[in-house]
Design an enzyme around this catalytic site. Sequence first.
Site, mmCIF file in Angstrom:
data_model
loop_
_atom_site.group_PDB
_atom_site.id
_atom_site.type_symbol
_atom_site.label_atom_id
_atom_site.label_comp_id
_atom_site.label_asym_id
_atom_site.label_seq_id
_atom_site.Cartn_x
_atom_site.Cartn_y
_atom_site.Cartn_z
ATOM 1 N N GLU A 127 0.789 -1.230 0.000
ATOM 2 C CA GLU A 127 0.000 0.000 0.000
ATOM 3 C C GLU A 127 0.821 1.280 0.000
ATOM 4 O OE1 GLU A 127 -3.007 0.095 -0.467
ATOM 5 O OE2 GLU A 127 -4.129 -1.522 0.450
ATOM 6 N N SER A 387 -26.300 -25.819 55.041
ATOM 7 C CA SER A 387 -25.330 -25.966 56.139
ATOM 8 C C SER A 387 -24.050 -25.166 55.936
ATOM 9 C CB SER A 387 -24.964 -27.448 56.303
ATOM 10 O OG SER A 387 -26.105 -28.210 56.628
#
Length: 731
Positions: A127, A387
């Site tokens: 590019e 519990s």
Amino acid sequence: MNQRAKSSSPGPGEDGALGAPSNGDNKSPRRSGRPHLKGEQGTWRRRALYAGAGLAAIACVAIGTTWGLIDSFGPAPLGRDLELSKTVVDRNSKLLRSYVTSQGRWRLPATRDQVDQRYLDVLFAYEDKRFFQHTGVDPLAFGRAALQFVSNGEIVSGGSTITMQVARLLEPRAKRSLYVKLREAVRAIQLESKLSKDQVLGLYLTLAPYGGNLEGIRAASLSYFGKEPKRLTLGEAALLVALPQSPELRRPDRFHASAVRARDRVLDRMARHGLFSADEIERAKLEPVPHARKKMPMIAPHAADDAIAGTPNAREIRLTIDGSLQKTLEALALDRARALGPDMSVAIMVVDNASGEVLARVASPDYFDERRAGQVDLTRAVRSPGSALKPFIYGLGFEDGLIHPETLIEDRPLRYGSYAPENFDLTFQGTVTIRRALQQSLNVPAVAVLEEVGPNRLTARLAEAGAALVLPRREAPGLALGLGGVGIRLADLTMLYSGFARGGAVQPLTEQMDTPKFPAKRLLEPVAAWYVAKILQGTPPPENAAGGRIAFKTGTSYGYRDAWAVGFDGKRTIGVWVGRPDGAPVSGLAGRTAAAPILFDALARGPQPLAPLPPAPAGALIATTAKLPPPLQRFQPHAVASASFTRPLHIVFPPNGASLELSAMAGEAPAPLPIKISGGTPPLTVMLNGLPLDASKAGRRLFFEPEGPGFVRLTVIDAAGAADSVLVRLQ
């Protein structure tokens, strides 16, 4: 000679040129209007090069004059007000979850350091070769574009630099024209006067289009390859360079063949540049191109949602969660939830003991599972702990000097007014040590100690440590809270258990990095906390698990609605909850069989090796029962409860009007369902739809085999003629 001239001819995008995204698939520059060259082709090429150089010089002068247009164009947008996808990352800055923008786009911010160098090499070569040399506009590329424009009468390749492409992405223009190109050039020069090269590159990496609603290399890499762009193959890098030129017509998920051709053209250009070896290029061409998009990362979705809701203006939020551990435990939770049934859910918390940082929070097995209410955060849902609160009861007893781990205590039928606790298996073990009472989770001894330390004091102490218990409306704390008659969140329970491993001090939980740390809160005195931790370390492990590796406790709520398991070593605490999100009872659900195996699996999948528990603090008394001081040898409550009474006959489970889900393998009969009975005078007679069941050998717990879905009537009659009956729906 002719062949050499052809190969040196610049193609579209060479020397850094990239025109605006076209409507076609990277069509070659048009040749119409050019003379048909044969023997004089080389001469014409040389003249063209001279003309190109002249045009480049003219272009330089033209570019210089564009400074006068800056005022008319106004200041350039610098991308500082861009709407980006909000992201949530883990403690190591790895992406957990991202969110689309208000326009429905995936636009994740990206920097040069977040991208594979191989991709950058291909990008610059394809590019913009001179990206780091020019000031926004490349005169050579611009001159070549101008020559092509003069030769063809229209724009063939735009001569765009990466900076000019950024300008176009910041100010999109639907139409291509010389004016638009000039404006891009001006904007590019403006951008480079205000931003560094890395900042410009970061904008390109964030905004480049990749088809559909994907913008930026991170969104594209995650969607097409399922990974961040930090590590890319050569083929993946080439594809990501090719897609922005024509993002819609090269989408791999829609135009797969076009995407492959575009990638290969980039690779061919790299071969001509000699950037990579021929073998590397050929291997890259053999790499598969994806046919479909992958789902964006969705790790710790509930924690991410909470973080975004709490700081809506933040672009990136960093959590304390370990992404790798979170992903592992999410898979574990989903696997176990599926094995337990279609309506079952699992939640898991992992906390660092020292800092209080949440290392993992699995709030549901599947965020998108509507049947399991997947978007409900079950780590913060209020549930009965069964519990699981007993260790804190004994901890206060140790702190008050009422008991020692080797103190003897009675496990016999007792009544406190109208309340008469029973053990889970409806049996009693007689005289046991406090150690055994806690390890076996016996109910009567726990209630006896709670009667001495006081329910109000237990509630207040847990609230002071940062975990407020939720009581039924208009109810004061009573003895039943020791067996689960209260509500608590998994996050709070896990935090409380982490206090046992750090000498009785609880560090408030934090889930975001860099947030202020609050001071630790006192839960128990160090000796009391150490006693509890050592007792829980000896709790019998679940089947096929090794004992003694961690200290842990299980819990099962009334009616088999919630199963719990919380365990800790010297570094971290893990909490597990199992049940239905709607709170419906589940036949046979228990903490030891449903939640504890998940706890031990989570432990095995976490960081290894395990850290030892802290050593005994000063003042800890290590002795047998016989060598304890006389007051500690046997628990002596101040108020002795009555042991001679007959409790009313009652069917504890299933409750009247309950709906129970039948579970069975394909082709097999439904699994037996339990019946739990309390009170009454034995022997008992149990009837199912008017027919007696054999309860002589089962005591107060037995099972019946349902014939299938429908309503059943359960009735129990004792020796004195008292009776109780429930109507239950099976589905």
